[in-house]
Design an enzyme around this catalytic site. Structure first.
Site, PDB file in Angstrom:
ATOM      1  N   SER A 143       0.579  -1.342   0.026  1.00  0.00           N
ATOM      2  CA  SER A 143      -0.029  -0.175  -0.086  1.00  0.00           C
ATOM      3  C   SER A 143       1.061   0.870   0.036  1.00  0.00           C
ATOM      4  O   SER A 143       1.929   1.018   0.903  1.00  0.00           O
ATOM      5  CB  SER A 143      -0.824   0.007   1.309  1.00  0.00           C
ATOM      6  OG  SER A 143      -1.310   1.521   1.615  1.00  0.00           O
ATOM      7  N   TYR A 156      -2.189  -1.140  10.411  1.00  0.00           N
ATOM      8  CA  TYR A 156      -2.610  -1.558   8.954  1.00  0.00           C
ATOM      9  C   TYR A 156      -0.856  -0.497   8.693  1.00  0.00           C
ATOM     10  O   TYR A 156      -0.655  -1.534   7.444  1.00  0.00           O
ATOM     11  CB  TYR A 156      -3.750  -1.350   8.806  1.00  0.00           C
ATOM     12  CG  TYR A 156      -3.135  -1.121   6.850  1.00  0.00           C
ATOM     13  CD1 TYR A 156      -3.724  -1.633   6.468  1.00  0.00           C
ATOM     14  CD2 TYR A 156      -2.825   0.012   6.016  1.00  0.00           C
ATOM     15  CE1 TYR A 156      -3.967  -2.322   4.238  1.00  0.00           C
ATOM     16  CE2 TYR A 156      -3.109  -0.127   4.950  1.00  0.00           C
ATOM     17  CZ  TYR A 156      -3.847  -0.914   3.480  1.00  0.00           C
ATOM     18  OH  TYR A 156      -3.557  -1.432   2.888  1.00  0.00           O
TER      19      TYR A 156
HETATM   20  C1  BGC Z   1      -6.410   1.815   2.605  1.00  0.00           C
HETATM   21  C2  BGC Z   1      -7.264   2.540   2.581  1.00  0.00           C
HETATM   22  C3  BGC Z   1      -6.764   4.094   2.294  1.00  0.00           C
HETATM   23  C4  BGC Z   1      -6.151   4.485   0.915  1.00  0.00           C
HETATM   24  C5  BGC Z   1      -5.432   5.541   0.743  1.00  0.00           C
HETATM   25  C6  BGC Z   1      -5.148   2.213   1.254  1.00  0.00           C
HETATM   26  O1  BGC Z   1      -3.989   0.923   1.620  1.00  0.00           O
HETATM   27  O2  BGC Z   1      -6.646   0.356   2.696  1.00  0.00           O
HETATM   28  O3  BGC Z   1      -8.003   2.571   3.704  1.00  0.00           O
HETATM   29  O4  BGC Z   1      -7.722   5.257   1.505  1.00  0.00           O
HETATM   30  O5  BGC Z   1      -4.759   3.071   1.209  1.00  0.00           O
HETATM   31  O6  BGC Z   1      -5.031   6.048   2.014  1.00  0.00           O
END
Ligand code: BGC
Length: 255
Positions: A143, A156
């Site tokens: 991410s 996360y």
């Molecule tokens: C997350 C989302 C978030 C996005 C952008 C992703 O990795 O799961 O919750 O909106 O990143 O910030």
């Protein structure tokens, strides 16, 4: 076809980005293993769709937050198709809590589903590639938050930061075996993980406005990059991250 005859495992492969990867990879001729932990009926529908189009897919109900689950998933791939070529460690969750209110249970669950699964997914797949004496590719679904804080979603972020270093270190360790490890790091994508934001017009507008290209990604936007990497066309790439974020990380109010 780009993935003709290649066997690819996708964890969390029956929803969101995982489902889009499965569909796109099947269209390119891959033999698919869909790992899932819930909604077997959805998995069956995806498999039926792939088979109707002349493709090959199998489902495996395996919890990738345990080494046993990962073992049974890799075994299913090899028993069904005789080999493994690519694993996409895609399964992931988030809970949207901050440093002051995250419980031990929440922290451990997120680490197990997001990071431990990618760690042992990488390990088990790499052992299989070495046994086969073939090159192999591990794609970890990361991410933008492997590198960019998201306040209020700290566990996360920590898990994705771990994925960043997993990919770099495992990529270095496994290079001599001809095994590559790459992170794919999406920004905001229209998937169940963002369902609450997408359902709220004010929040969605705020999010869209913060993205230089002006909108969320669709899962297919991420799947296309995964297919490209899996095809071997980017074969010099390892121990690094491909960001696909519509520019969100570089956005600035300019004040
Ligand atoms: C997350 C989302 C978030 C996005 C952008 C992703 O990795 O799961 O919750 O909106 O990143 O910030």
């Amino acid at each position: 076809m780009l993935l003709d005859g290649k066997t690819i495992i996708v964890t969390g492969g029956n929803s969101g980005i995982g489902e889009a990867i499965v569909i796109a990879a099947a269209r390119e001729g891959a033999n698919i293993v869909i790992d899932y932990v819930a909604h077997g009926e959805v998995t069956d529908q995806i498999i039926a769709k792939i088979e109707a189009a002349g493709g090959k897919a199998v489902g495996v109900d395996a919890d990738v937050s345990t080494a046993d689950g990962i073992h049974s998933m890799v075994k299913t791939a090899v028993d069904t198709y005789g080999r493994l070529d690519v694993i996409v460690n895609n399964a992931g969750i988030e809970n949207r809590t901050g440093i002051l209110d995250t419980t031990e249970e929440e922290f451990e669950k997120i680490m197990a589903v997001n990071l431990k699964s990618a760690f042992f997914g990488t390990q088990f797949a790499a052992k299989q590639f070495i046994t086969q004496k073939t090159p192999g590719l591990v794609i970890n679904m990361s991410s933008v938050h492997e590198d960019w804080p998201m306040p209020g979603n700290i566990a996360y972020c920590v898990s994705k930061g771990g994925t960043r270093m997993l990919t770099r270190t495992a990529g270095v360790e496994l290079g001599p075996h001809g095994i590559r490890v790459v992170n794919v790091a999406p920004g905001a994508v229209d998937t169940p993980i963002n369902a609450e934001t997408v359902a709220d017009p004010a929040k969605l507008k705020m999010l869209d406005d913060s993205i230089p290209v002006g909108k969320l990604a669709q899962p297919e936007d991420i799947a296309e990059m995964v297919v490209f990497l899996a095809s071997g066309k980017a074969s010099y790439m390892t121990a690094t991250t491909v960001f696909i974020d519509g520019g969100i990380m570089q956005g600035s109010v300019g004040l």
